[in-house]
Write a protein that holds these residues in place. Structure first.
Motif, short mmCIF file in Angstrom:
data_model
loop_
_atom_site.label_atom_id
_atom_site.label_comp_id
_atom_site.label_asym_id
_atom_site.label_seq_id
_atom_site.Cartn_x
_atom_site.Cartn_y
_atom_site.Cartn_z
N TRP A 39 -4.67 4.68 -2.53
CA TRP A 39 -5.78 5.21 -2.52
C TRP A 39 -5.64 6.62 -3.23
O TRP A 39 -4.55 7.66 -2.91
CB TRP A 39 -5.87 4.93 -1.00
N GLN A 75 0.97 -1.23 0.39
CA GLN A 75 0.36 -0.36 -0.13
C GLN A 75 1.19 1.41 -0.32
O GLN A 75 1.40 1.32 0.42
CB GLN A 75 -1.19 0.24 1.52
N ASN A 76 0.83 1.78 -1.11
CA ASN A 76 1.13 3.26 -1.34
C ASN A 76 2.68 3.33 -1.33
O ASN A 76 3.32 4.44 -0.86
CB ASN A 76 0.72 3.93 -0.28
N ALA A 84 -8.11 9.57 -4.05
CA ALA A 84 -9.56 10.47 -3.15
C ALA A 84 -9.45 11.61 -4.51
O ALA A 84 -8.19 12.34 -4.21
CB ALA A 84 -9.15 10.64 -2.03
N ASP A 127 -0.71 -0.93 -4.33
CA ASP A 127 -2.04 0.19 -4.02
C ASP A 127 -1.53 0.85 -3.72
O ASP A 127 -1.05 1.47 -2.82
CB ASP A 127 -2.50 -0.93 -3.42
N PRO A 156 -11.63 7.12 0.06
CA PRO A 156 -10.95 7.25 -1.99
C PRO A 156 -11.51 5.69 -2.40
O PRO A 156 -11.57 4.80 -1.18
CB PRO A 156 -9.57 7.17 -0.64
N SER A 157 -11.58 5.33 -3.52
CA SER A 157 -11.07 4.31 -4.00
C SER A 157 -9.17 3.05 -4.17
O SER A 157 -8.21 3.98 -3.98
CB SER A 157 -11.23 4.07 -5.17
N ARG A 158 -9.23 2.20 -3.97
CA ARG A 158 -7.90 1.33 -3.85
C ARG A 158 -7.59 1.12 -5.65
O ARG A 158 -8.46 0.73 -6.07
CB ARG A 158 -7.80 0.33 -3.57
#
Length: 92
Positions: free
Chosen positions: A70, A43-44, A72, A68, A80-82
């Motif tokens: 997020w 993630q990020n 927004a 991945d 927010p969407s992934r």
């Protein structure tokens, strides 16, 4: 190696909020299962990528690099969407 199932979205210990999977153990398990490839999409961040890439190649597993994110929109009230992004080549 099997040409079957390949994980395309997997988080490691570098996704601090939701995973404890360590890179060496991940690659060992993937190789033992006969999987030809695996994608790490923390993630990020891309903190695991060098370690993952080297470990995967050493064990005969094709490393798939991704992240991945997020996304927004500023001012929106919706969560927010992934978005999962996978690299296609060294250029992107």
């Amino acid at each position: 190696m099997s040409q079957g199932f390949v994980h395309l979205r997997l988080h490691t210990e570098y996704s601090l909020s939701d995973s404890v999977v360590r890179v060496p153990e991940l690659v060992t398990a993937v190789a033992a299962a006969g999987m030809a490839a695996v994608a790490v999409t923390d993630q990020n961040n891309l903190f695991a990528m060098v370690k993952f890439y080297r470990e995967a190649l050493h064990n005969g597993v094709k490393p798939l690099v991704g992240v991945d994110l997020w996304i927004a929109e500023e001012g929106e009230r919706t969560p927010p969407s992934r978005l999962t992004l996978l690299c296609q080549s060294q250029a992107g």
